[in-house]
Design a protein around this motif. Structure first.
Motif, PDB file in Angstrom:
ATOM      1  N   ARG A  94       6.848  -1.346  -5.355  1.00 19.66           N
ATOM      2  CA  ARG A  94       5.756  -2.307  -5.178  1.00 19.66           C
ATOM      3  C   ARG A  94       5.121  -2.091  -3.808  1.00 19.66           C
ATOM      4  NH1 ARG A  94       6.721  -8.797  -4.938  1.00 19.66           N
ATOM      5  NH2 ARG A  94       7.425  -8.227  -2.847  1.00 19.66           N
ATOM      6  N   CYS A  95       3.909  -1.586  -3.794  1.00 19.53           N
ATOM      7  CA  CYS A  95       3.139  -1.398  -2.562  1.00 19.53           C
ATOM      8  C   CYS A  95       1.972  -2.382  -2.570  1.00 19.53           C
ATOM      9  CB  CYS A  95       2.614   0.030  -2.468  1.00 19.53           C
ATOM     10  SG  CYS A  95       3.893   1.303  -2.715  1.00 19.53           S
ATOM     11  N   THR A  96       1.362  -2.585  -1.431  1.00 19.73           N
ATOM     12  CA  THR A  96       0.294  -3.577  -1.345  1.00 19.73           C
ATOM     13  C   THR A  96      -0.954  -3.158  -2.114  1.00 19.73           C
ATOM     14  OG1 THR A  96      -0.428  -2.578   0.743  1.00 19.73           O
ATOM     15  CG2 THR A  96       1.067  -4.469   0.878  1.00 19.73           C
ATOM     16  N   ASP A  97      -1.195  -1.856  -2.198  1.00 21.66           N
ATOM     17  CA  ASP A  97      -2.427  -1.384  -2.822  1.00 21.66           C
ATOM     18  C   ASP A  97      -2.210  -0.561  -4.088  1.00 21.66           C
ATOM     19  OD1 ASP A  97      -1.217   0.660  -1.479  1.00 21.66           O
ATOM     20  OD2 ASP A  97      -3.075   1.570  -0.748  1.00 21.66           O
ATOM     21  N   ASP A 108      -3.384   2.695  -9.044  1.00 20.46           N
ATOM     22  CA  ASP A 108      -4.208   1.956  -8.081  1.00 20.46           C
ATOM     23  C   ASP A 108      -4.330   0.513  -8.536  1.00 20.46           C
ATOM     24  OD1 ASP A 108      -6.159   0.898  -6.422  1.00 20.46           O
ATOM     25  OD2 ASP A 108      -7.340   2.729  -6.390  1.00 20.46           O
ATOM     26  N   ILE A 109      -4.011  -0.409  -7.648  1.00 22.13           N
ATOM     27  CA  ILE A 109      -4.011  -1.818  -8.028  1.00 22.13           C
ATOM     28  C   ILE A 109      -5.414  -2.319  -8.351  1.00 22.13           C
ATOM     29  CG2 ILE A 109      -4.338  -2.965  -5.799  1.00 22.13           C
ATOM     30  CD1 ILE A 109      -1.703  -3.775  -8.507  1.00 22.13           C
ATOM     31  N   ASN A 110      -6.447  -1.643  -7.843  1.00 22.90           N
ATOM     32  CA  ASN A 110      -7.821  -2.043  -8.149  1.00 22.90           C
ATOM     33  C   ASN A 110      -8.170  -1.792  -9.608  1.00 22.90           C
ATOM     34  OD1 ASN A 110      -8.521  -2.917  -5.517  1.00 22.90           O
ATOM     35  ND2 ASN A 110      -8.831  -0.801  -4.882  1.00 22.90           N
ATOM     36  N   LYS A 111      -7.397  -0.937 -10.283  1.00 17.23           N
ATOM     37  CA  LYS A 111      -7.633  -0.662 -11.699  1.00 17.23           C
ATOM     38  C   LYS A 111      -6.848  -1.605 -12.607  1.00 17.23           C
ATOM     39  CE  LYS A 111      -8.494   4.287 -10.982  1.00 17.23           C
ATOM     40  NZ  LYS A 111      -8.069   5.664 -11.348  1.00 17.23           N
ATOM     41  N   VAL A 112      -5.902  -2.339 -12.021  1.00 19.08           N
ATOM     42  CA  VAL A 112      -5.035  -3.218 -12.809  1.00 19.08           C
ATOM     43  C   VAL A 112      -5.772  -4.505 -13.162  1.00 19.08           C
ATOM     44  CG1 VAL A 112      -2.879  -4.520 -12.817  1.00 19.08           C
ATOM     45  CG2 VAL A 112      -2.961  -2.255 -11.758  1.00 19.08           C
ATOM     46  N   THR A 113      -5.714  -4.877 -14.420  1.00 23.73           N
ATOM     47  CA  THR A 113      -6.367  -6.106 -14.871  1.00 23.73           C
ATOM     48  C   THR A 113      -5.376  -7.244 -15.094  1.00 23.73           C
ATOM     49  OG1 THR A 113      -6.237  -5.342 -17.165  1.00 23.73           O
ATOM     50  CG2 THR A 113      -8.258  -4.833 -15.943  1.00 23.73           C
ATOM     51  N   ASP A 114      -4.107  -6.885 -15.332  1.00 27.87           N
ATOM     52  CA  ASP A 114      -3.112  -7.941 -15.553  1.00 27.87           C
ATOM     53  C   ASP A 114      -1.700  -7.354 -15.426  1.00 27.87           C
ATOM     54  OD1 ASP A 114      -2.135 -10.448 -15.992  1.00 27.87           O
ATOM     55  OD2 ASP A 114      -2.693 -10.559 -18.110  1.00 27.87           O
TER      56      ASP A 114
END
Length: 239
Positions: free
Chosen positions: A123-126, A140-146
């Protein structure tokens, strides 16, 4: 502590030398030639030993020596970290990824890894990092929707109630729906399995990464609140 002990020994040697020197001068009349020679030899040896200790102290605790020692220690720690950081799931590897959590789970679907293979998830911040063997995969967490956790019972109910059964089942959490839904009639165990599911966007479509986390209590620490997914770019869909 060693530095203080070193100074104490130097002081004791110095005191012994001064005591021996003064004793020899004060008792010169009581000494014969042989006694004076022996005393002189002893004093010379004590003086040499004291000089050696002073020289050793200077070499050990000088600014250059301390700097060199710190550099050697830093190099040793860096080499140790480099070695430990190659071990999957280790604390050093977590630090390498700047991750604050790592769990070991079983892969179910969504990654180019065999079903049932044990993997490490960081688990990383980004981002979220998945690792097994020589494979390191970043999401990439920006691609994660849920991010959610579902039981096999919940997934089976969704699969059964979805129109089209097995055909639509592939759209229930991706391949996980078909995998779990297909086991509905075969399952005999009463153990409830839990799955950590990452939903993310790829090529304008919804994709899923599913991990079996039944025996991993820290899996629930991967969640939408931690990553604050509500701040991600809002998606608009026309039906």
């Amino acid at each position: 502590m060693k530095r203080i002990l070193h100074l104490i020994i130097i002081s004791l040697v110095g005191i012994y030398f001064l005591y021996g020197l003064s004793s020899t001068f004060l008792n010169t009349k009581g000494y014969n030639g042989a006694d004076i020679i022996i005393s002189a030899i002893v004093l010379v040896l004590v003086a040499l030993f004291g000089g050696f200790l002073i020289l050793l102290y200077g070499r050990t605790y000088s600014a250059e020596a301390i700097k060199a020692r710190k550099q050697r220690e830093a190099n040793r720690k860096r080499e140790q970290f480099d070695a430990e950081s190659k071990v999957l799931g280790s604390r050093a590897r977590q630090q390498l990824f700047n991750a604050d959590l790592c769990i070991k789970v079983k892969h179910t679907a969504g990654l180019p890894i065999a079903e049932g293979a044990e993997i490490f998830v960081y688990r990383c911040t980004d981002k979220v990092i998945f690792e097994r063997g020589q494979d390191t995969i970043e999401l990439d967490i920006n691609k994660v929707t849920d991010i959610l956790i579902k039981t096999d019972v919940e997934i089976q109910k969704s699969w059964v109630s979805s129109a089209g059964g097995a055909i639509a089942g592939d759209n229930v959490f991706g391949s996980l729906g078909a995998i779990i839904g297909g086991r509905a009639k075969e399952k005999t165990s009463t153990v409830i399995e839990k799955y950590l599911i990452f939903a993310y966007e790829k090529n304008d479509g919804q994709k899923y990464i599913s991990l079996e986390v039944t025996n991993e209590p820290n899996a629930n620490l991967f969640n939408s609140n931690y990553y604050n997914l509500s701040n991600n770019e809002r998606r608009f869909t026309s039906l």
